[in-house]
Motif scaffolding. Structure first.
Motif, PDB file in Angstrom:
ATOM      1  N   ILE A  47       5.537  -9.592  19.828  1.00 47.96           N
ATOM      2  CA  ILE A  47       4.179 -10.002  19.474  1.00 47.96           C
ATOM      3  C   ILE A  47       4.197 -11.268  18.610  1.00 47.96           C
ATOM      4  O   ILE A  47       3.281 -12.077  18.673  1.00 47.96           O
ATOM      5  N   THR A  49       4.896 -14.164  18.638  1.00 46.63           N
ATOM      6  CA  THR A  49       5.059 -15.409  19.382  1.00 46.63           C
ATOM      7  C   THR A  49       3.839 -16.283  19.150  1.00 46.63           C
ATOM      8  O   THR A  49       2.843 -15.830  18.595  1.00 46.63           O
ATOM      9  N   ASN A  51       1.639 -17.096  21.092  1.00 50.52           N
ATOM     10  CA  ASN A  51       0.497 -16.676  21.888  1.00 50.52           C
ATOM     11  C   ASN A  51      -0.175 -15.401  21.386  1.00 50.52           C
ATOM     12  O   ASN A  51      -1.137 -14.945  21.976  1.00 50.52           O
ATOM     13  N   HIS A  52       0.348 -14.814  20.288  1.00 51.84           N
ATOM     14  CA  HIS A  52      -0.185 -13.540  19.802  1.00 51.84           C
ATOM     15  C   HIS A  52      -0.387 -13.531  18.290  1.00 51.84           C
ATOM     16  O   HIS A  52      -0.256 -12.495  17.644  1.00 51.84           O
ATOM     17  N   LYS A  53      -0.727 -14.661  17.710  1.00 48.79           N
ATOM     18  CA  LYS A  53      -0.889 -14.755  16.254  1.00 48.79           C
ATOM     19  C   LYS A  53      -2.031 -13.871  15.749  1.00 48.79           C
ATOM     20  O   LYS A  53      -1.922 -13.248  14.702  1.00 48.79           O
ATOM     21  N   THR A  54      -3.123 -13.800  16.469  1.00 49.91           N
ATOM     22  CA  THR A  54      -4.260 -12.976  16.046  1.00 49.91           C
ATOM     23  C   THR A  54      -3.891 -11.502  16.081  1.00 49.91           C
ATOM     24  O   THR A  54      -4.194 -10.760  15.145  1.00 49.91           O
ATOM     25  N   LEU A  55      -3.233 -11.072  17.139  1.00 53.30           N
ATOM     26  CA  LEU A  55      -2.810  -9.675  17.238  1.00 53.30           C
ATOM     27  C   LEU A  55      -1.823  -9.329  16.129  1.00 53.30           C
ATOM     28  O   LEU A  55      -1.930  -8.273  15.504  1.00 53.30           O
ATOM     29  N   ALA A  78      -1.026  -6.279  25.071  1.00 58.41           N
ATOM     30  CA  ALA A  78      -1.258  -7.215  23.983  1.00 58.41           C
ATOM     31  C   ALA A  78      -2.226  -8.331  24.380  1.00 58.41           C
ATOM     32  O   ALA A  78      -1.868  -9.206  25.167  1.00 58.41           O
ATOM     33  N   SER A  80      -3.862 -11.793  24.274  1.00 55.99           N
ATOM     34  CA  SER A  80      -3.395 -13.110  23.817  1.00 55.99           C
ATOM     35  C   SER A  80      -4.400 -13.679  22.819  1.00 55.99           C
ATOM     36  O   SER A  80      -5.507 -13.161  22.659  1.00 55.99           O
ATOM     37  N   ASP A  81      -4.000 -14.745  22.145  1.00 60.40           N
ATOM     38  CA  ASP A  81      -4.931 -15.422  21.229  1.00 60.40           C
ATOM     39  C   ASP A  81      -6.174 -15.894  21.976  1.00 60.40           C
ATOM     40  O   ASP A  81      -7.290 -15.808  21.451  1.00 60.40           O
ATOM     41  N   TYR A 111      -4.245  -0.084  22.180  1.00 59.42           N
ATOM     42  CA  TYR A 111      -3.400  -0.936  23.016  1.00 59.42           C
ATOM     43  C   TYR A 111      -2.024  -0.339  23.269  1.00 59.42           C
ATOM     44  O   TYR A 111      -1.230  -0.923  23.997  1.00 59.42           O
ATOM     45  N   GLU A 178       1.099  -8.800  28.378  1.00 55.51           N
ATOM     46  CA  GLU A 178       0.016  -9.618  27.821  1.00 55.51           C
ATOM     47  C   GLU A 178      -1.223  -9.457  28.694  1.00 55.51           C
ATOM     48  O   GLU A 178      -1.134  -9.461  29.925  1.00 55.51           O
TER      49      GLU A 178
END
Length: 189
Positions: A47, A49, A51-55, A78, A80-81, A111, A178
């Motif tokens: 996570i 990465t 592409n997943h900063k918000t998660l 997951a 994505s942002d 999730y 994702e």
């Protein structure tokens, strides 16, 4: 001409087995000294990465980090942002608000599904279910999976849907897929 669901399932499974489903890069494209065996890492590292900063921020705002680092095996769908950017700004702010910690935990647990569900195992379940199957999350509610062409679509109980865009990011304690939209359990923020 419209093909029966069983023919579609067979074709999709054939493509996955022979050509792969995930968008993994070749090891030759990774600089030496950078590669770490996926089996020795955990879902939280998947996570974490770009592409997943918000998660990741959402998981960090709760006490679910231990689950992501140690427990398993489990499957995480997951967002994505870009999926979070589809939400109204006020809803996203409310979701990440510290005052809504219990509701946020409920959303994040939605999730996660117990066990390692690869894309091919999801497709097999879809074929057995004649194009439809459900998964019970650790939050307690169900996610429904269907197919649209060769894409796997996840739908929450409110009718919101998300497509798996990157599949089978395998880690030691689970697997991550994702998704392109945020789906929510019935108890929303």
């Amino acid at each position: 001409m419209k093909f029966p669901q069983t023919v579609t399932c067979f074709v999709v499974l054939f493509v996955i087995v022979n050509f792969g489903f995930s968008q993994n890069k070749s090891l030759a494209a990774i600089p030496s000294g950078v590669y770490v065996s996926k089996e020795n890492t955990n879902i939280k590292e998947a996570i974490a990465t770009d592409n997943h900063k918000t998660l990741l921020a959402a998981y960090n705002a709760t006490d679910l980090n231990d689950l992501l680092e140690e427990s398993g095996p489990f499957t995480i769908f997951a967002p994505s942002d870009n999926a979070f950017l589809k939400l109204p700004k006020t809803k996203l702010e409310a979701m990440l608000n510290a005052d809504n910690k219990n509701q946020l935990k409920s959303v994040l647990k939605y999730y996660i599904v117990p066990g390692k569900l690869t894309a091919s195992s999801i497709l097999k379940a879809l074929c057995r279910g004649k194009g439809k199957t459900t998964f019970t999350t650790i939050q307690g509610d169900k996610i429904t999976a269907t197919m649209r062409g060769i894409d796997i679509i996840l739908t929450d109980s409110m009718g919101n849907s998300a497509m798996i865009t990157v599949a089978d990011s395998t880690r030691g304690n689970g697997i991550m897929h994702e998704i392109d939209s945020v789906i929510l359990p019935p108890t929303r923020i």
